[in-house]
Design a protein around this motif. Sequence first.
Motif, PDB file in Angstrom:
ATOM      1  N   GLN A  21     -11.983   1.335   4.602  1.00 61.54           N
ATOM      2  CA  GLN A  21     -13.131   1.356   4.049  1.00 61.54           C
ATOM      3  C   GLN A  21     -13.951   0.304   3.896  1.00 61.54           C
ATOM      4  O   GLN A  21     -13.686  -0.661   3.195  1.00 61.54           O
ATOM      5  CB  GLN A  21     -12.637   2.202   2.844  1.00 61.54           C
ATOM      6  CG  GLN A  21     -11.810   3.576   2.822  1.00 61.54           C
ATOM      7  CD  GLN A  21     -12.890   4.304   2.016  1.00 61.54           C
ATOM      8  OE1 GLN A  21     -13.437   3.733   0.895  1.00 61.54           O
ATOM      9  NE2 GLN A  21     -12.370   5.428   1.859  1.00 61.54           N
ATOM     10  N   THR A  38       1.021  -1.028  -0.452  1.00 61.50           N
ATOM     11  CA  THR A  38      -0.256  -0.504  -0.259  1.00 61.50           C
ATOM     12  C   THR A  38       0.922   1.308   0.311  1.00 61.50           C
ATOM     13  O   THR A  38       1.838   1.014   0.214  1.00 61.50           O
ATOM     14  CB  THR A  38      -1.215   0.189   1.193  1.00 61.50           C
ATOM     15  OG1 THR A  38       0.093   0.006   2.218  1.00 61.50           O
ATOM     16  CG2 THR A  38      -1.618  -1.173   1.357  1.00 61.50           C
ATOM     17  N   LYS A  70      -9.004   1.129  -1.184  1.00 59.04           N
ATOM     18  CA  LYS A  70      -8.445   1.501  -0.070  1.00 59.04           C
ATOM     19  C   LYS A  70      -8.612   1.172   0.971  1.00 59.04           C
ATOM     20  O   LYS A  70      -9.098   0.139   2.067  1.00 59.04           O
ATOM     21  CB  LYS A  70      -8.982   2.791   0.361  1.00 59.04           C
ATOM     22  CG  LYS A  70      -8.512   3.900  -1.043  1.00 59.04           C
ATOM     23  CD  LYS A  70      -9.386   5.235  -0.754  1.00 59.04           C
ATOM     24  CE  LYS A  70      -8.558   6.314  -1.595  1.00 59.04           C
ATOM     25  NZ  LYS A  70      -9.763   7.518  -1.838  1.00 59.04           N
ATOM     26  N   ASN A  97      -0.098   5.414   1.012  1.00 56.99           N
ATOM     27  CA  ASN A  97      -0.824   6.429   1.141  1.00 56.99           C
ATOM     28  C   ASN A  97      -1.944   5.963   2.488  1.00 56.99           C
ATOM     29  O   ASN A  97      -3.457   6.199   1.386  1.00 56.99           O
ATOM     30  CB  ASN A  97      -1.140   7.463   0.321  1.00 56.99           C
ATOM     31  CG  ASN A  97       0.330   8.262   0.203  1.00 56.99           C
ATOM     32  OD1 ASN A  97       1.231   8.318   1.663  1.00 56.99           O
ATOM     33  ND2 ASN A  97       0.373   8.988  -0.931  1.00 56.99           N
ATOM     34  N   GLU A  98      -2.604   4.246   2.243  1.00 55.48           N
ATOM     35  CA  GLU A  98      -3.651   3.562   2.113  1.00 55.48           C
ATOM     36  C   GLU A  98      -4.263   3.501   1.047  1.00 55.48           C
ATOM     37  O   GLU A  98      -5.512   2.671   0.627  1.00 55.48           O
ATOM     38  CB  GLU A  98      -4.483   4.692   3.010  1.00 55.48           C
ATOM     39  CG  GLU A  98      -4.303   5.270   4.760  1.00 55.48           C
ATOM     40  CD  GLU A  98      -4.936   4.699   5.741  1.00 55.48           C
ATOM     41  OE1 GLU A  98      -6.033   4.337   5.584  1.00 55.48           O
ATOM     42  OE2 GLU A  98      -3.979   4.415   6.829  1.00 55.48           O
ATOM     43  N   VAL A  99      -3.266   3.267  -0.316  1.00 53.82           N
ATOM     44  CA  VAL A  99      -4.271   2.682  -1.183  1.00 53.82           C
ATOM     45  C   VAL A  99      -3.486   1.825  -1.934  1.00 53.82           C
ATOM     46  O   VAL A  99      -2.335   1.478  -1.759  1.00 53.82           O
ATOM     47  CB  VAL A  99      -4.288   4.112  -2.582  1.00 53.82           C
ATOM     48  CG1 VAL A  99      -4.706   3.313  -3.662  1.00 53.82           C
ATOM     49  CG2 VAL A  99      -5.066   4.898  -2.224  1.00 53.82           C
ATOM     50  N   PRO A 146      -2.236   2.636  -8.946  1.00 53.05           N
ATOM     51  CA  PRO A 146      -2.971   1.779  -8.129  1.00 53.05           C
ATOM     52  C   PRO A 146      -3.953   0.495  -7.950  1.00 53.05           C
ATOM     53  O   PRO A 146      -4.617   0.569  -9.534  1.00 53.05           O
ATOM     54  CB  PRO A 146      -4.562   3.681  -7.967  1.00 53.05           C
ATOM     55  CG  PRO A 146      -4.239   3.501  -8.953  1.00 53.05           C
ATOM     56  CD  PRO A 146      -3.186   3.273  -8.904  1.00 53.05           C
ATOM     57  N   ASP A 188     -12.685   3.159  -9.170  1.00 53.70           N
ATOM     58  CA  ASP A 188     -12.574   3.117  -7.513  1.00 53.70           C
ATOM     59  C   ASP A 188     -10.827   2.032  -7.631  1.00 53.70           C
ATOM     60  O   ASP A 188     -10.796   1.183  -7.664  1.00 53.70           O
ATOM     61  CB  ASP A 188     -13.445   2.901  -7.118  1.00 53.70           C
ATOM     62  CG  ASP A 188     -14.274   3.774  -6.525  1.00 53.70           C
ATOM     63  OD1 ASP A 188     -14.252   5.287  -7.080  1.00 53.70           O
ATOM     64  OD2 ASP A 188     -15.464   3.731  -5.878  1.00 53.70           O
TER      65      ASP A 188
END
Lengths: 412, 412
Positions: free
Chosen positions: B247, B185, B244, B187-189, B197, B241
């Motif tokens: 979520q 990951t 992440k 930055n949380e992606v 991504p 999308d």
Amino acid sequence: MKADLDKLMKQHDIDVLFVTGSAQHNPAMIYFAGTAHVSDAFLVKQRGKSPVLFHYPMEREEAAKSGLQLMSYSRYPMTDFLNDAGGNYTEAMVLRYKRMLEDLGITAGRVGIYGKDEVGPVFSIMKRLEELMPGLQLTGFVRDEILLNAMMTKDADEIAHIREMGRITTMVVGKTADYITGFKTKNEVLVHKDGSPVTIGEVKNLINLWLAEAGVENPEGTIFAIGRDAGVPHNTGTPSDPLKLGQTIVYDIYPCEAGGGYFYDFTRTWSLGYATDKVQALYDQVKQVYDTLLSELVVNAQFAKYQERTCELFEAMGHPTVLTNQATEVGYVHSLGHGIGLRVHEKPWSSLINPSPTDILAPGAVLTLEPGLYYPDRGIGVRIEDSLWVTPEGKFEILADYPKDLILPMRV
Amino acid sequence: MKADLDKLMKQHDIDVLFVTGSAQHNPAMIYFAGTAHVSDAFLVKQRGKSPVLFHYPMEREEAAKSGLQLMSYSRYPMTDFLNDAGGNYTEAMVLRYKRMLEDLGITAGRVGIYGKDEVGPVFSIMKRLEELMPGLQLTGFVRDEILLNAMMTKDADEIAHIREMGRITTMVVGKTADYITGFKTKNEVLVHKDGSPVTIGEVKNLINLWLAEAGVENPEGTIFAIGRDAGVPHNTGTPSDPLKLGQTIVYDIYPCEAGGGYFYDFTRTWSLGYATDKVQALYDQVKQVYDTLLSELVVNAQFAKYQERTCELFEAMGHPTVLTNQATEVGYVHSLGHGIGLRVHEKPWSSLINPSPTDILAPGAVLTLEPGLYYPDRGIGVRIEDSLWVTPEGKFEILADYPKDLILPMRV
């Protein structure tokens, strides 16, 4: 084309179109709404106006993808209509339809019914709706000259969709050829390294896998049939059959875009390693008829004219055809082709039985050309099929090129 | 079960069932004929007799796979009927139906119409047939208490089909979990090795690929939706999308056997890496309601009773529900579940609106249990769904086990 729809409605004295069902695998709904996860929808298209889509509130975001004017069923709570209908569910549904139509200002007129849906409920609801709204005359078309005529001619965007499906289809056909020609053989049977035979079933599984990899669907299956099975046009193949050298394989593949969008339709006949003289002779005849027809097609001609011509060509070669015996199961036993689009079979039709004047090779139409010969008792079937676009200039363009070799040489 | 059909027909005073359409992706036809490459078929089931299948001669071998008594359309040449009908194609079709029915000795009685087919032609043909055969009363059922009641309870062979679809479905869900937890990951992606991504769209493509590998179809798509999309129950997810951490992902998957056989239906909600307190709290509430319901289900109880119970449980936790506001778009916004079989949604229904006395948890039924909570503005959606079989002994058996962990720990 969609742009012709109001004109076609006027020409056939139709004021409104109803489309019921979901927006997946439902050509009439998808034509207006695109593919989306919208179930039990109701689309109303008035002549001279844009379509309106009624949908469940839970599916509002999927419905919004259609770009259409939306009306949520939440404005029409079933509990209210059940009250009015004394608890009778069918009657409540009909009252709800009536209210939705009244909200669109529709109280009279001639209505055409469309959609691929459960026929039973639609039959009862529409019959009752006609009683409750005597100004409405509802009709469904067995031979549709409105929506199917509009759909028959495609615009540039639709052609791009079909062309891309052609690219994917022939790509998968190429992978299939590469795959099956890479095996060793034993007593003329293709075998795996462990000596087990390569079967029709495993090739069909791979075809599905390659189609899924390409992001498309195969809702109607694939014909991949060898020997006697190939001799029966709609036999899809026996999964346990081994692949053998020197036998005809009919490979007819017709996938569509995910969710039920545009189709492609394509057939090749292969003989692995070598072809017998009999097979080669039949193949050459089918190829000759294919080439003759392709050279003779004229824009705006009646499609059925070429069905007649195909029968004549095959009969001159000594084959029985449907022209002289409608029920023949040997020789040339089917029609020359059909339109493709959001359906794998649509207008224009090539059948000789009562052809419509609109079943023509109109600019914008996309149609298959698929002559074939079938002799199941001799274990032989041959068909060659491409999908052609009639360009705005009246030319005939094959939307996906692929070689027409009968013999696939084994590489090992 | 199929064995109950004659009894159900008698109970509802129906003498004959008509089923139209193809034997693919057409539940009523497949129920009798199995999946086969048979198009535009016509099946007639008289009370007390075995069904008869009318089919095109070219599809005779596919039709034979049904094991049913066959009648070929070749016995009913359209040219003859067109003659009798003065060239009117619709009228000729109706005359052909009349002749086929007369050949089966059917000239009077109450008929139920079934099939997933183009509704327009069926509407017009059946209306006209009723005029030509005044002894026949044709009806379609908006709330069907005959075929859908028979289909509601499954025999051992049907359960085996659904169980196998459950095995495949959860196998694919497991592959999905393995795949997405293996990424790094940034930055949380979730990101690929090249830093791009990982998207919803590419995961959905892989889901289709894994389903195809397993030899099944996914005609209605998959819901794989993250964040705000997960908060709208039937939003299927936005392909672009990125995935992440932290979520909610709602993953609702409902594939069917190839050609349109039996479905499975299954949902898990995941949060990658960790869960926020708010998400964990909502998840725990949904899980608690799921567990409470599962422990409270009683054989032969009305399904809608548990929909009411679900609303009460969620309202006691402070959530809006459809019980007090039928149109709510936050809180608990849908029904508790539905039967599954040859349709992804069928009887028994759990809706509180005018439930039928036959919408019960009958032995042999297979149904989903799928409570959920939705707060799109907070970017949260939670749903947990399994498919349960009501065994002949009246127990409730989850047909495919799979862990119910909210948090999927990342492995890298």
